[in-house]
Design an enzyme around this catalytic site. Structure first.
Site, PDB file in Angstrom:
ATOM      1  N   ASP A  63       0.860  -1.153   0.003  1.00 27.13           N
ATOM      2  CA  ASP A  63      -0.143   0.015   0.003  1.00 27.13           C
ATOM      3  C   ASP A  63       0.747   1.135   0.086  1.00 27.13           C
ATOM      4  OD1 ASP A  63      -2.451   1.367   0.047  1.00 27.13           O
ATOM      5  OD2 ASP A  63      -2.446   1.450   2.109  1.00 27.13           O
ATOM      6  N   TYR A  66       2.373   1.681  -3.357  1.00 25.90           N
ATOM      7  CA  TYR A  66       1.379   2.390  -4.154  1.00 25.90           C
ATOM      8  C   TYR A  66       0.996   3.814  -4.121  1.00 25.90           C
ATOM      9  CZ  TYR A  66      -3.281   2.755  -6.148  1.00 25.90           C
ATOM     10  OH  TYR A  66      -4.532   3.132  -6.909  1.00 25.90           O
ATOM     11  N   THR A 107     -11.259   8.887   1.799  1.00 28.74           N
ATOM     12  CA  THR A 107     -11.214  10.182   2.883  1.00 28.74           C
ATOM     13  C   THR A 107      -9.760  10.636   2.477  1.00 28.74           C
ATOM     14  OG1 THR A 107     -11.733   8.262   4.901  1.00 28.74           O
ATOM     15  CG2 THR A 107     -10.702  10.294   5.338  1.00 28.74           C
ATOM     16  N   LYS A 144      -8.322   4.197  12.049  1.00 29.38           N
ATOM     17  CA  LYS A 144      -8.673   3.999  10.757  1.00 29.38           C
ATOM     18  C   LYS A 144      -8.333   2.682  10.360  1.00 29.38           C
ATOM     19  CE  LYS A 144      -7.421   5.828   5.868  1.00 29.38           C
ATOM     20  NZ  LYS A 144      -7.398   4.326   5.496  1.00 29.38           N
ATOM     21  N   ARG A 160     -17.922  -1.657  -1.252  1.00 28.53           N
ATOM     22  CA  ARG A 160     -18.064  -0.223  -1.548  1.00 28.53           C
ATOM     23  C   ARG A 160     -18.206   0.153  -2.940  1.00 28.53           C
ATOM     24  NH1 ARG A 160     -13.018   3.724   0.150  1.00 28.53           N
ATOM     25  NH2 ARG A 160     -12.320   2.630  -1.720  1.00 28.53           N
ATOM     26  N   GLU A 191     -16.093  -2.006   8.218  1.00 28.86           N
ATOM     27  CA  GLU A 191     -14.687  -2.736   7.461  1.00 28.86           C
ATOM     28  C   GLU A 191     -14.860  -4.110   7.844  1.00 28.86           C
ATOM     29  OE1 GLU A 191     -11.380  -1.347   5.948  1.00 28.86           O
ATOM     30  OE2 GLU A 191     -12.079   0.736   6.063  1.00 28.86           O
ATOM     31  N   CYS A 391      17.268  34.442 -17.070  1.00 29.08           N
ATOM     32  CA  CYS A 391      16.451  33.246 -17.342  1.00 29.08           C
ATOM     33  C   CYS A 391      17.233  32.137 -18.025  1.00 29.08           C
ATOM     34  CB  CYS A 391      15.212  33.912 -17.943  1.00 29.08           C
ATOM     35  SG  CYS A 391      14.310  32.413 -18.759  1.00 29.08           S
ATOM     36  N   CYS A 407      10.905  35.548 -14.823  1.00 32.73           N
ATOM     37  CA  CYS A 407      11.383  35.986 -16.019  1.00 32.73           C
ATOM     38  C   CYS A 407      10.002  36.854 -16.585  1.00 32.73           C
ATOM     39  CB  CYS A 407      11.531  34.918 -17.148  1.00 32.73           C
ATOM     40  SG  CYS A 407      11.988  35.363 -18.861  1.00 32.73           S
ATOM     41  N   CYS A 413      10.025  34.173 -24.369  1.00 31.72           N
ATOM     42  CA  CYS A 413      10.809  33.451 -23.615  1.00 31.72           C
ATOM     43  C   CYS A 413      10.303  31.961 -24.246  1.00 31.72           C
ATOM     44  CB  CYS A 413      10.627  33.524 -21.940  1.00 31.72           C
ATOM     45  SG  CYS A 413      11.365  32.144 -21.107  1.00 31.72           S
TER      46      CYS A 413
END
Length: 649
Positions: A63, A66, A107, A144, A160, A191, A391, A407, A413
Site C-alpha cells: 500500500d 502504491y 477519505t 482508521k 464499496r 470494514e 532566465c 522572467c 521566452c
C-alpha cells in the site's frame, strides 16, 4: 508470472494488459524499472492493475509503494487526474451490482499536524459562516481500520465498489459473519477485519496477509476451513464505524494533546490500523461543508508514513515554468525513500535557497511521506547558494516578486510562449478551440506568436494537420474573437504583463484610455491606488515589451468596451464589500455581465480563489482548479441560482 488468482481478479475487473507486458508489469513491481521512465499509459495501467490486485487480496505491491511511489508519480504529472480525485474502484466480486444506500467516499489524507490544523481552520470558517461558536464544536477521533470497506443496511450487505455502486455480498452474513462486539445489523458503513493476534497465530501460515484473508471471506466460492473457523471464533467480523472506540473533545484539547490522542486511538483495537480518522460531529457543519467526488470535507485521515535521510546537494538548477517563475530544482546524490529512487527535491523558491544556504555541497535532511516530491526537512550543513541572474530559457533579466524570481519576457521566452498564447485566448474568453493541444500543434509548426495565428486561413490550418471541419472552426473562432465585444481591461490583461492581472488592468483603464497607457510615466502609475513604485517600474517594462505585439493586434479591430466606473455605495447591497469569484458557464446571462453587475453592487471580483474570497459562484462545466482552491480555503460555494437569490434577482 502472475498467479491464477491474480489473473482471475483482473479478468473480473475487466482489466487487460494493453500497454505493458506481463514481464514488464512484474519488473515495475520489483522496482527493476523506475516509475519515472514509464509513459502515461504504462503508469496508469500499472496503477489500475496494482489497485485491483491489492483490493482483491492478491497484492502486487505494498500500500505504501502504491501511494508514495506510483500515485505520487501520477499526481506529479497530472495533479487533477480522475484516478486520484474519485473513489478508487474495487475488484468486482460475484454478486449483483446495485446502487449503494448512501455514497461511500474515500477519505482525504494528511501527514502532519500542520495539515490537520489547516483542515481545522476550514471547519472554523464554516462554523463562522453558520454563526456557530467554534469552541463549542466536538471533534471525534477513531482508528482508521485497514480492512475491506462494506455497507450494511440491515437487509443487504454491499462492497464499496466505486462509491456509488457496489456488489451485493449478503452471503457473507449468511455464512455466519458477525458484527463486532455482538452488535446489531444495519449500522451502515464499516470494514471487514480480522484480529491481528488471531491472524498471526492461526492464519498467517495459510494467507499471505490480512487483506488476502479478508478478500477470501467475500468471494463466492466456499470458505476455506481456516477462514470459516475464524468467522466462528468471531476473530473475523464486520466492524461498523459507528461502534469504533473514539476520543471526543474540543479542538483546543485535540491540538494540545494531538500526539497523545493519536497514539491512544491508533492502538485502541487489535486490528490492522493505518492511521486515525478525525471528523466534526455537528450535522450542520457536515451539511454546509459537503463533499467532493472523492471525500467528505468535514473528515480527514491522519497517517504516518515518513522516511527521512541525510543527503548531499550536487547542484541547484534553475528552471523556468510556463508562468515565468524560476523554480530551484535541487539535485542530490541518489537515495531511495518510501520505495522510490530520489535524485531531486524542490526548494519551493529562491528566497528559501538564500535564507537556508541551499547550494552545492550542502547537506540536507530529506523527508518523504504523502508529498509528491520529497521535502527538504532541514539544512544540516549550509553552503553558498548560486543565484541565477538571467532566465535559463531566454537569457532575460530576472526580477524578484516576494519570495520568487521571475522572467517577465512572456511572449519571447521559449518556456513561456505556449502558456502566453493559451493565456491570451483564455482571458479573452470569446473564442473556443485554442486550448493546449491546438497551441502545441501550432508551436510545432513554427506558429509561435499571436499575430501569426490571426493571419492563418483554413488552408494553413489543414496544412498543419488539422481536419477540414476543425480548420474552418478555428478560423471562425478567430473572427468571433474579433467581433464579439469584450472589456478593454480584459483585452489588456490577455497580454499577461507581469503584475497586470484583470484587477490592475481595470484600475489602470478607469483612469487612462487604452491607447494612452504606453506613454505613461512611472509617477503617473504610482499615483494610482494599488500601484507602488516597484510595481510601476515592473509594469512599465512589461508594457514596453508587449507594445509592438499590442499595436499589431489592436489594429485588427477588436470590439472593445471602454471602462466606465460605476459602483453602488457600500451597505446598499448584500454583496457590498464582499470578494467574489465567478467560474463556469452561466445560464441567466454571460459571466461578464454578472461580473459587471456585482461590481456595480459594490463587490470585489477576482479571477482566482484565495483565503480572502467570500463566495465562489459556479455555473456549468466548472473545472477542478477553483473548486479545489475553494475547498482548501474554506470558501462558500454558491450555485448560480443561490447567488441570484442572494442578490434578490
Amino acid at each position: 508470472m502472475l498467479t491464477d488468482n491474480q489473473k482471475d481478479i483482473l479478468k473480473r475487473s475487466n482489466l487487460n494488459l494493453k500497454h505493458l507486458s506481463e514481464e514488464k508489469l512484474l519488473a515495475i513491481a520489483s522496482r527493476a524499472v523506475d516509475e519515472a521512465k514509464l509513459n502515461d499509459e504504462e503508469l496508469l495501467e500499472f496503477i489500475e492493475i496494482a489497485n485491483a490486485l491489492y483490493r482483491g487480496g492478491e497484492a502486487l505491491i505494498s500500500d505504501a509503494e502504491y501511494d508514495f511511489t506510483f500515485i505520487a508519480e501520477l499526481k506529479r504529472r497530472h495533479p487533477k487526474h480522475s484516478f486520484v480525485t474519485r473513489v478508487e474502484p474495487e475488484s468486482v466480486f460475484a454478486g449483483k451490482t446495485v446502487e449503494l444506500p448512501v455514497r461511500m467516499l474515500s477519505t482525504d489524507k494528511a501527514y502532519s499536524q500542520s495539515e490537520i490544523e489547516s483542515w481545522a481552520k476550514r471547519i472554523q470558517k464554516a462554523a463562522d459562516e453558520l454563526n456557530i461558536a467554534f469552541d463549542s464544536l466536538v471533534f471525534k477521533v477513531t482508528p482508521k481500520l485497514d480492512g475491506y470497506a462494506a455497507y450494511d443496511d440491515g437487509e443487504r450487505f454491499y462492497t464499496r465498489g466505486d462509491g456509488r455502486k457496489g456488489t451485493d455480498i449478503t452471503r457473507v452474513f449468511e455464512r455466519g459473519l458477525q458484527v463486532a462486539d455482538n452488535g446489531s445489523r444495519g449500522l451502515g458503513a464499516g470494514e471487514i477485519v480480522v484480529g491481528k493476534t488471531y491472524f498471526q497465530r492461526y492464519l498467517s501460515e495459510f494467507f499471505d496477509n490480512t487483506r488476502n484473508f479478508q478478500a477470501s471471506v467475500i468471494k463466492e466460492k466456499d470458505l476455506e476451513q481456516h477462514a470459516e473457523q475464524a468467522i466462528k471464533d468471531q476473530a473475523a467480523v464486520f466492524f461498523p464505524f459507528a461502534k469504533l472506540p473514539a476520543w471526543q473533545g474540543s479542538w483546543t484539547e485535540l491540538a494540545e494533546r494531538f500526539d497523545e490522542i493519536v497514539k491512544q486511538i491508533w492502538h485502541a483495537v487489535d486490528y490492522d490500523v493505518d492511521g486515525v480518522i478525525l471528523e466534526i460531529t455537528d450535522e450542520r457543519i457536515k451539511t454546509h461543508m459537503g463533499a467532493t467526488r472523492h471525500h467528505h470535507r468535514w473528515q480527514i485521515a491522519y497517517k504516518e508514513n515518513v522516511a527521512t535521510a541525510e543527503v548531499k546537494i550536487l547542484q541547484v538548477v534553475p528552471q523556468t515554468s510556463r508562468s515565468g517563475r524560476i523554480t530551484p530544482v535541487v539535485e542530490v546524490e541518489p537515495i531511495r525513500l518510501s520505495g522510490a529512487l530520489l535524485q531531486r527535491a524542490t526548494a519551493h523558491h529562491y528566497k528559501m535557497v538564500v535564507d537556508k544556504g541551499i547550494g552545492p555541497g550542502a547537506v540536507i535532511k530529506l523527508a518523504r511521506s504523502g508529498e509528491v516530491i520529497p521535502k527538504i526537512e532541514e539544512v544540516i550543513t549550509p553552503a553558498e547558494p548560486d543565484l541565477p541572474e538571467q532566465c535559463p530559457s531566454c537569457g532575460s533579466e530576472l526580477v524578484w516578486d516576494g519570495d520568487f524570481l521571475y522572467c517577465t519576457n512572456n511572449f519571447d521566452c521559449p518556456a513561456q510562449v505556449s502558456h502566453s498564447i493559451e493565456h491570451f485566448f483564455r482571458v479573452l474568453g470569446n473564442n473556443d478551440g485554442f486550448g493546449p493541444a491546438t497551441i502545441a500543434k501550432l508551436y510545432d509548426n513554427d506558429i509561435r506568436t499571436i499575430d501569426k495565428i490571426y493571419q492563418l486561413n483554413a488552408s494553413d490550418f489543414e496544412a498543419m494537420g488539422f481536419g477540414p471541419k476543425q480548420s474552418q472552426n478555428l478560423v471562425d473562432q478567430l473572427q468571433r474573437s474579433l467581433s464579439e465585444p469584450i472589456e478593454d481591461w480584459r483585452f489588456l490583461a490577455a497580454f499577461g504583463v507581469f503584475r497586470m492581472g484583470l484587477g490592475n488592468c481595470e484600475k489602470l483603464l478607469a483612469h487612462y484610455r487604452l491607447p494612452e497607457i504606453f506613454s505613461l510615466s512611472e509617477e503617473e502609475i504610482v499615483a494610482l491606488e494599488g500601484f507602488a513604485e516597484k510595481t510601476a517600474d515592473i509594469v512599465l517594462k512589461g508594457l514596453k515589451k508587449i507594445e509592438p505585439l499590442f499595436n499589431q493586434l489592436y489594429r485588427l479591430g477588436f470590439v472593445l468596451n471602454e471602462t466606465k466606473t460605476k459602483e453602488m455605495p457600500a451597505g446598499q447591497s448584500p454583496i457590498a464589500g464582499k470578494s467574489l469569484v465567478f467560474t463556469g458557464t452561466m445560464q441567466q446571462g454571460s459571466r461578464e455581465d454578472m461580473i459587471r453587475e456585482a461590481k456595480a453592487m459594490g463587490a470585489k471580483v477576482g479571477s482566482a480563489v484565495s483565503g480572502k474570497t467570500d463566495y465562489l459562484v459556479i455555473g456549468e462545466k466548472v473545472g477542478a482548479t477553483k473548486l479545489n482552491a475553494a475547498e482548501k480555503h474554506g470558501v462558500r460555494i454558491l450555485s448560480e441560482a443561490e447567488y441570484l437569490d442572494l442578490i434578490g434577482r
